[in-house]
Write a protein that holds these residues in place. Structure first.
Motif, PDB file in Angstrom:
ATOM      1  N   UNK A 150       0.783  -1.221   0.000  1.00 32.28           N
ATOM      2  CA  UNK A 150       0.000   0.000   0.000  1.00 32.28           C
ATOM      3  C   UNK A 150       0.817   1.276   0.000  1.00 32.28           C
ATOM      4  N   UNK A 151       2.056   1.192  -0.428  1.00 30.53           N
ATOM      5  CA  UNK A 151       2.938   2.360  -0.420  1.00 30.53           C
ATOM      6  C   UNK A 151       3.451   2.638  -1.840  1.00 30.53           C
ATOM      7  N   UNK A 152       3.369   3.908  -2.245  1.00 29.23           N
ATOM      8  CA  UNK A 152       4.050   4.373  -3.461  1.00 29.23           C
ATOM      9  C   UNK A 152       5.414   4.884  -3.025  1.00 29.23           C
ATOM     10  N   UNK A 153       6.460   4.287  -3.558  1.00 26.58           N
ATOM     11  CA  UNK A 153       7.817   4.692  -3.194  1.00 26.58           C
ATOM     12  C   UNK A 153       8.535   5.232  -4.423  1.00 26.58           C
ATOM     13  N   UNK A 154       9.116   6.412  -4.285  1.00 25.66           N
ATOM     14  CA  UNK A 154       9.878   6.969  -5.382  1.00 25.66           C
ATOM     15  C   UNK A 154      10.332   8.382  -5.059  1.00 25.66           C
ATOM     16  N   UNK A 155      11.411   8.827  -5.689  1.00 24.73           N
ATOM     17  CA  UNK A 155      11.954  10.166  -5.413  1.00 24.73           C
ATOM     18  C   UNK A 155      11.274  11.254  -6.238  1.00 24.73           C
ATOM     19  N   UNK A 156       9.952  11.381  -6.075  1.00 25.53           N
ATOM     20  CA  UNK A 156       9.194  12.373  -6.844  1.00 25.53           C
ATOM     21  C   UNK A 156       8.984  13.679  -6.087  1.00 25.53           C
ATOM     22  N   UNK A 222      15.870   4.707  -3.634  1.00 31.63           N
ATOM     23  CA  UNK A 222      15.126   4.266  -4.812  1.00 31.63           C
ATOM     24  C   UNK A 222      15.863   3.143  -5.539  1.00 31.63           C
ATOM     25  N   UNK A 223      17.156   3.309  -5.700  1.00 31.57           N
ATOM     26  CA  UNK A 223      17.927   2.249  -6.358  1.00 31.57           C
ATOM     27  C   UNK A 223      17.991   0.994  -5.490  1.00 31.57           C
ATOM     28  N   UNK A 224      18.128   1.190  -4.189  1.00 26.55           N
ATOM     29  CA  UNK A 224      18.225   0.035  -3.287  1.00 26.55           C
ATOM     30  C   UNK A 224      16.919  -0.747  -3.249  1.00 26.55           C
ATOM     31  N   UNK A 225      15.787  -0.057  -3.247  1.00 23.90           N
ATOM     32  CA  UNK A 225      14.502  -0.745  -3.131  1.00 23.90           C
ATOM     33  C   UNK A 225      14.133  -1.497  -4.407  1.00 23.90           C
TER      34      UNK A 225
END
Length: 288
Positions: A150-156, A222-225
């Motif tokens: 349920x999580x949006x992950x990103x460097x936005x 972001x790269x690690x995930x």
């Protein structure tokens, strides 16, 4: 005669269906004819890979206009596009309508957007008439950003994106193909508004009845995930840079293309989720 490439994909098959409904002559150019959509009054090419120029030349025989859907993301993507453009020239095609990407530029943040820019330049230099449709990220893609947790992950960051529905892009493409268009035009194709990913999480959560959140990753996070996917470096960079492009504001411009070309308003995220409930089925709360 229209040639529709990528006719088994999300946009190509929708464009083909709209042309069939309009009674247009078309040939579906596909890698696997067995996967081509079943539509009345259409021709289906023999198997034709973008990189197989001779096969593409045969598929374009007698064709006036090509709808070129970009190839799958790969390190050879631009070369594949150039192969198709060269084949179109050799086959005597007059016009290409190319499905590009919003903000395409030589050094745009989204690395896959650079592929689109190089393709556009090659088409410009080919002597063919052309129209470029630069669509934003797809609404379906925004939904796919949500992890099973349920999580949006990103460097936005707090950037915003004018995401668009596949259906609206197909409506624009079909209209331009059938009605014609002055050569050399470029259209941004977007949804009705630009939203941040925190807003997108809230809207998706409301639609599926559970909490959806947005976590603004650092670049390193972001790269690690995404390391667990064991994807090629260029592909991971493309994924991460799509969020960075949102942060940079490169995907926030809202256009009136859908309204102006099709005569109807584009879908926003709430309407998209209502019309496509299957897109959030995996996120629905499970009964215990």
């Amino acid at each position: 005669m229209f040639a529709i490439t990528g006719a088994t994909g999300a946009v190509g098959k929708r464009v083909a269906a709209r042309l069939a409904a309009a009674g247009a002559d078309q040939r579906l150019v596909v890698r696997d004819p067995g996967r081509a959509p079943t539509l009345s009054g259409v021709e289906i090419s023999a198997p034709a890979e973008y990189a197989d120029r001779e096969a593409i030349i045969r598929a374009f025989d007698g064709v006036d206009t090509v709808f070129l859907v970009s190839a799958s993301e790969s390190e050879n993507r631009v070369e594949e596009h150039r192969s198709v453009v060269d084949a179109a020239v050799q086959a005597g095609v007059a016009r290409i309508v190319y499905l590009s990407f919003q903000g395409a530029a030589e050094f745009c943040t989204f690395t896959f957007g650079r592929d689109h820019w190089h393709t556009e330049q090659y088409i410009r230099d080919s002597g063919l008439e052309f129209t470029f449709l630069r669509d934003s990220l797809y609404l379906a893609g925004i939904v796919s950003f949500v992890g099973d947790d349920g999580v949006i992950r990103g460097p936005a960051g707090t950037g915003r994106v004018a995401a668009v529905a596949h259906d609206d892009v197909a409506d624009v493409a079909a209209s331009i193909l059938v009605d014609g268009d002055a050569s050399g035009r470029t259209y941004d194709v977007t949804g009705p508004e630009a939203i941040g990913l925190a807003d997108a999480a809230r809207i998706i959560g409301n639609a599926c009845g559970r909490e959806i959140t947005y976590y603004d990753e650092t670049i390193e996070e972001a790269y690690a995930s995404r390391a667990s996917y064991s994807a090629a470096e260029f592909e991971v960079t493309g994924w991460v840079s799509s969020y960075q492009a949102i942060a940079a504001g490169e995907l926030s411009k809202v256009s009136d293309t859908v309204d102006r070309i099709t005569g109807h308003a584009p879908m926003g995220l709430p309407e998209y989720l209502t019309r496509h409930p299957a897109s959030i089925a995996r996120l629905m709360p499970r009964e215990v």
